[in-house]
Design a protein around this motif. Structure first.
Motif, PDB file in Angstrom:
ATOM      1  N   SER A 226     -11.489   8.696  -4.289  1.00 40.82           N
ATOM      2  CA  SER A 226     -12.722   8.512  -3.491  1.00 40.82           C
ATOM      3  C   SER A 226     -13.659   7.460  -4.079  1.00 40.82           C
ATOM      4  CB  SER A 226     -13.467   9.842  -3.358  1.00 40.82           C
ATOM      5  OG  SER A 226     -12.630  10.825  -2.824  1.00 40.82           O
ATOM      6  N   GLY A 227     -13.098   6.432  -4.704  1.00 41.76           N
ATOM      7  CA  GLY A 227     -13.922   5.340  -5.236  1.00 41.76           C
ATOM      8  C   GLY A 227     -14.700   5.675  -6.489  1.00 41.76           C
TER       9      GLY A 227
ATOM     10  N   SER B 236       0.105   4.472  -2.045  1.00 41.38           N
ATOM     11  CA  SER B 236      -1.332   4.557  -2.361  1.00 41.38           C
ATOM     12  C   SER B 236      -1.886   5.909  -1.923  1.00 41.38           C
ATOM     13  CB  SER B 236      -2.114   3.445  -1.657  1.00 41.38           C
ATOM     14  OG  SER B 236      -1.710   2.182  -2.129  1.00 41.38           O
ATOM     15  N   ALA B 237      -2.960   6.330  -2.581  1.00 42.91           N
ATOM     16  CA  ALA B 237      -3.608   7.594  -2.235  1.00 42.91           C
ATOM     17  C   ALA B 237      -5.119   7.407  -2.321  1.00 42.91           C
ATOM     18  CB  ALA B 237      -3.149   8.700  -3.173  1.00 42.91           C
ATOM     19  N   LYS B 238      -5.849   8.373  -1.804  1.00 41.53           N
ATOM     20  CA  LYS B 238      -7.306   8.231  -1.770  1.00 41.53           C
ATOM     21  C   LYS B 238      -8.029   9.322  -2.546  1.00 41.53           C
ATOM     22  CE  LYS B 238      -7.267   5.874   2.697  1.00 41.53           C
ATOM     23  NZ  LYS B 238      -7.538   5.989   4.138  1.00 41.53           N
ATOM     24  N   GLN B 239      -7.298  10.071  -3.390  1.00 40.88           N
ATOM     25  CA  GLN B 239      -7.969  11.208  -4.029  1.00 40.88           C
ATOM     26  C   GLN B 239      -9.109  10.800  -4.963  1.00 40.88           C
ATOM     27  OE1 GLN B 239      -4.606  10.483  -5.037  1.00 40.88           O
ATOM     28  NE2 GLN B 239      -4.177  11.518  -6.962  1.00 40.88           N
TER      29      GLN B 239
ATOM     30  N   CYS C 237      -4.498   5.137  -6.817  1.00 43.43           N
ATOM     31  CA  CYS C 237      -4.813   6.480  -6.296  1.00 43.43           C
ATOM     32  C   CYS C 237      -6.276   6.614  -5.879  1.00 43.43           C
ATOM     33  CB  CYS C 237      -4.439   7.536  -7.335  1.00 43.43           C
ATOM     34  SG  CYS C 237      -2.660   7.585  -7.646  1.00 43.43           S
ATOM     35  N   GLY C 238      -6.948   5.479  -5.678  1.00 37.56           N
ATOM     36  CA  GLY C 238      -8.279   5.512  -5.058  1.00 37.56           C
ATOM     37  C   GLY C 238      -9.456   5.538  -6.018  1.00 37.56           C
ATOM     38  N   TYR C 239      -9.212   5.413  -7.334  1.00 36.27           N
ATOM     39  CA  TYR C 239     -10.316   5.359  -8.297  1.00 36.27           C
ATOM     40  C   TYR C 239     -10.715   3.903  -8.555  1.00 36.27           C
ATOM     41  CZ  TYR C 239      -9.302  10.246  -9.450  1.00 36.27           C
ATOM     42  OH  TYR C 239      -9.112  11.596  -9.374  1.00 36.27           O
TER      43      TYR C 239
ATOM     44  N   HIS D 295       0.822  -1.220   0.000  1.00 41.95           N
ATOM     45  CA  HIS D 295       0.000   0.000   0.000  1.00 41.95           C
ATOM     46  C   HIS D 295       0.856   1.271   0.000  1.00 41.95           C
ATOM     47  CE1 HIS D 295      -3.659  -2.273   0.446  1.00 41.95           C
ATOM     48  NE2 HIS D 295      -3.160  -2.892   1.493  1.00 41.95           N
TER      49      HIS D 295
END
Length: 562
Positions: free
Chosen positions: A112-113, A107-110, A150-152, A104
């Motif tokens: 937001s799924g 990893s990033a969360k930009q 990146c969280g997509y 991980h």
């Protein structure tokens, strides 16, 4: 690195809190190319006008005021203020962070799924999967992996070319010169041969083009004979393509190709009419784009047949309705740039704000003898043959260097396929690549094998180390420090590759990691029993994590043994 950069920026900002125009200090911070210039630097040129002082003097004054447990020293070098980290402390933090996060790390969360639809590969039915088709598949797959990191939620769409005038040509060629038995025996090879023959004959018999248009029109009208032939061509091609995708280890979420939109295009044409955007031009229906200094976008030909633009507009509408995408990416060669410009502008004229998030990601050609490969002229190099040859060469190399290796076949496949993918992705996508088996399968230099071998060597060290129970206290020698600083860059490189849609950023970075690791391995006695043994083993472990994850993002496996 981003946290350390922020901290350095805060230290500078604190000293400049009363100076106007110093809000974006972090954006000005640089990483020096040479270690003698420190680990982080702040250029003082932009402050000269505001403070009415020479940049050299500003750097000197700032350096004298800044103090932090992070830094061994902060000094002025000309107009730059350079910071030198406390190596032991920072290396301990970075390596511990990598070990704790594992795969991980970076990893990033930009995202937001949110969904990102990615149109990739998309070969044409009844044509072989050539080296020319490789680029869209591997670039698109890598971009999908990076967006996911990146969280997509990437949606990989193989928009198969299973419709269009080429099917009229193929039906004519098959009816004139084809044989069912020959096609069944070797479908793709025979269908390609018929396609090439059609174009050769059409040079002296232009009437063949009219005949092809006639048969494609029949196909659009669901003529029984035309439809049966089309279905047969499609099924045989997909069987062949699946072999390639299996070798490349690429999976798709959708195979909705051009034909899927046949019953949906009339709605698009109706929408364009309702919005008053369709105009007639020489019997055809177009959307004018004069205000953008672009030629009109052709929606329907004068004979009523639809074209690619109609389908791509319909596909974009369908994807937005189905996935509510945050972005809709098209990984398609740069020769299609005008086409995508037109599609995006037409959707904007239709009033769809989301068209702003439709992005064409172009790439250059794979050339053979300096020229683009052409299916029409039969000038193709078949990807499956190249992959099999790469695997064979990898197998021979294993027999030579490590004949006792277990899972030889599996490792040979990982090396062979990895070499081909890396050869593509280490090049910036807009560059043309000269096809060369020799360069692609070199086992030294800037190759996939070089990176894979660095990973396998690091894994070997970990196996020899066994369970080291000492505490990771950090390292301060030059070779360990350069390696730590390179590992620190991984999250930033991932972000840059996402921003530019450029997997080559990661490929080049992995070469850097492998080179720094090999320098470390050559100069440092990694397994020597002393007080920093645990720190060195921890650093090697961090290297395996970053190399394996970096290769995974590119769609390449990292064998533990080679």
């Amino acid at each position: 690195m981003s946290e350390l950069k922020k901290e350095f920026a805060q230290l500078i900002s604190h000293q400049l809190k009363d100076v106007p125009g110093t809000e974006d200090i972090e954006k000005l911070i640089e990483i020096p190319k040479h270690s003698v210039q420190g680990d982080i630097a702040f250029p003082c040129f932009t402050l000269a006008k505001t403070l009415k002082k020479a940049p050299q003097l500003i750097a000197s004054e700032l350096a004298s005021k800044i103090s932090s447990p992070l830094f061994e020293k902060v000094e002025a070098q000309g107009p730059y203020m350079n910071g030198f980290y406390k190596r032991e402390m920072v290396s301990k933090e970075i390596v511990t962070d990598i070990l704790e996060q594992g795969s991980h790390y970076g990893s990033a969360k930009q995202g937001s799924g949110e969904h990102i639809t990615i149109d990739l590969s998309s070969p044409n039915i009844a044509k072989p999967f050539s080296m020319g088709h490789l680029r869209s598949a591997v670039i698109g797959n890598a971009i999908a992996n990076i967006t996911e990191k990146c969280g997509y939620k990437p949606v990989r769409i193989n928009h198969i070319g299973d419709w269009g005038t080429q099917f009229g040509k193929l039906i004519v060629a098959y009816k004139r010169w084809g044989s069912e038995d020959t096609v069944k025996e070797n479908p793709i090879k025979e269908l390609l041969s018929l396609y090439v023959k059609f174009h050769k004959e059409a040079e002296t018999q232009p009437a063949l083009e009219d005949e092809a248009r006639y048969w494609f029109k029949k196909l659009e009208e669901k003529d029984e004979e035309a439809t049966a032939l089309w279905k047969w061509f499609r099924e045989e091609s997909l069987k062949e393509f699946s072999k390639i995708y299996s070798l490349l280890d690429i999976e798709f979420d959708s195979y909705n190709g051009e034909a899927f939109y046949n019953d949906k295009m009339e709605n698009t044409v109706t929408l364009l009419k309702e919005k008053g955007l369709l105009t007639e031009s020489d019997g055809a229906e177009v959307v004018r784009l004069d205000e953008f200094n672009l030629p009109p976008c052709l929606i329907k030909k004068s004979d009523g047949a639809t074209i690619y633009a109609t389908r791509d507009l319909t596909a974009a509408l369908y994807r937005q309705e189905t996935y509510h995408f945050a972005k809709n990416l098209y990984v398609v060669g740069h020769e299609q740039s005008l086409h995508f410009q037109q599609i995006i502008l037409v959707l904007k004229k239709m009033g769809y704000q989301w068209a702003e998030e439709m992005i064409h990601i172009p790439f250059g050609f794979i050339l053979k003898d300096g020229k683009k490969m052409s299916t029409r002229k039969g000038k193709v190099v078949l990807l499956e043959e190249v992959i099999q040859e790469a695997i064979t060469l990898a197998r021979q190399n294993i027999e030579l260097k490590n004949p006792g290796l277990s899972n030889k076949e599996k490792v040979a496949e990982q090396i062979g396929v990895g070499s081909i993918i890396f050869h593509d992705l280490k090049n910036e996508r807009l560059n043309n690549i000269e096809f060369s088996l020799k360069d692609m399968l070199k086992f030294e230099g800037e190759t996939g094998l070089y990176v894979q071998y660095a990973h396998a060597r690091a894994c070997s060290i970990l196996r020899k180390a066994g369970n080291v129970s000492c505490i990771n206290t950090g390292l301060e020698d030059d070779y360990s420090w350069e390696l730590v600083k390179t590992l620190m860059e991984f999250p930033r490189v991932i972000q840059k590759s996402l921003r530019l849609y450029e997997p080559s950023q990661i490929a080049k970075y992995l070469i850097d990691v492998a080179q720094e690791f090999n320098a470390f391995y050559s100069h440092i006695r990694v397994l020597e029993e002393d007080e920093t043994l645990a720190s060195r083993v921890s650093l090697v472990n961090a290297v395996t994590i970053v190399l394996k994850e970096g290769l995974r993002l590119l769609g390449i496996k990292a064998p533990d043994e080679m």
